[in-house]
Scaffold this motif. Structure first.
Motif: not given
Length: 323
Positions: A56-67, A298-302
């Motif tokens: 739901d948020d590309p942050v989770r794909m680029v900056l993972p915090a869980t396995g 920017s990450l979320r937008d592009t």
């Protein structure tokens, strides 16, 4: 099957590169046999599947915090490497030549953020097969073994048969191959450069948890838990060193059983550690997002639109390993 050398850990360096293949140097105190497992139970476990569901948020794909989030990270990494290979292959075909043979791509785990649910079910190394691109390279495949080097090159055997093996034709063919590989690297870099620097800083941030007192206390429970399963080692690196030895020496028909037994034991004994590390990583990420708000916006937008454009252009598919 992915060999143990393909496991990844985050790298603590100032370079923009995000991860490196783990070099596990710590030795085990003793090399007890791997825990036994029931082959029939192992055989009943279905192969890892693929998912196309984006976070739901590309942050989770680029900056993972869980396995579990690293499954998206693995899929992103493979997609970018497929972009490089597909672009290079199209270039080579346009010039009537062929690319060097390359090892098939694979999803590679991030053991700095262990995906314990996946490991418990499928073992330390096994994963889903990477889907072939619709118009993908003739030299890439879907087998679950491969290289951790993005766009890595194999032997130049594929060039001579098409471009000529000697003289001017061979030299020209080699130059075309170099140019096409460079085109592939440039295409992949266009995607990766939008997030690589930020991702590199995130993985560098995670290194601080290795010195966290609560994490260190949790890690001290690991040898005792492993010993209860007949595995006597000093620490996590000792476990992986022992696992590497077991996986490289066991009979091929026993490898899946050993892999899953080791994975099940590792997952069980690492759960208390992840119960401490995972909330700590989530807290770190919240601060990281606030500190890098402009880049994150920017990450979320592009990012996702750029991935969709590349997928449509080159017949690629965003896919992620799933239990």
């Amino acid at each position: 099957m992915v060999r143990p050398a393909d496991r990844r850990r985050c790298r603590a360096s100032g370079q923009a590169a995000v991860v490196a293949v783990a070099v596990l140097l710590a030795a085990a105190c003793s090399a007890d046999p791997a825990p036994s497992a029931d082959p029939s139970a192992s055989a009943r476990v279905s192969a890892a599947r693929l998912s196309s569901a984006l976070p739901d948020d590309p942050v989770r794909m680029v900056l993972p915090a869980t396995g579990a989030e690293t499954r998206w990270t693995q899929g992103l990494d493979v997609f970018v490497r497929q972009e490089a290979r597909t672009t290079a292959t199209k270039c080579a075909r346009d010039h009537g030549t062929a690319l060097p043979e390359q090892a098939p791509l694979t999803f590679i785990r991030y053991y700095e953020l262990p995906d314990l649910a996946f490991v418990a079910r499928h073992g330390l190394s096994e994963s889903a097969a990477v889907p072939a691109a619709a118009a993908g390279p003739a030299t890439s495949g879907t087998a679950n073994t491969g290289t951790a080097v993005p766009g890595g090159n194999g032997a130049m055997s594929g060039v001579g048969a098409t471009a000529g093996s000697a003289g001017t034709a061979g030299t020209a063919g080699t130059a075309v191959v170099r140019r096409c590989l460079a085109d592939g690297t440039a295409a992949a870099s266009k995607l990766r450069d939008s997030y690589a620097a930020l991702q590199g800083r995130w993985f560098d941030t995670l290194v601080s948890l290795r010195r966290d007192p609560a994490v260190l206390r949790a890690l001290r429970t690991l040898p005792g838990c492993l010993a209860g399963h007949g595995i006597r080692v000093r620490d996590e690196n000792g476990f992986f060193a022992l696992a590497d030895t077991q996986e490289q020496t066991v009979a091929p028909d026993r490898l899946p059983v050993v892999e899953r037994a080791l994975g099940s034991t590792y997952a069980e004994c690492m759960r208390p550690v992840e119960a401490v590390r995972e909330p700590a990583r989530l807290r770190l990420r919240a601060r990281f997002l606030a500190d890098h708000a402009t880049e994150v916006r920017s990450l979320r937008d592009t990012l996702v639109p750029s991935l969709h454009r590349a997928a449509e252009k080159n017949g690629l598919r965003l896919a992620f390993p799933a239990p």
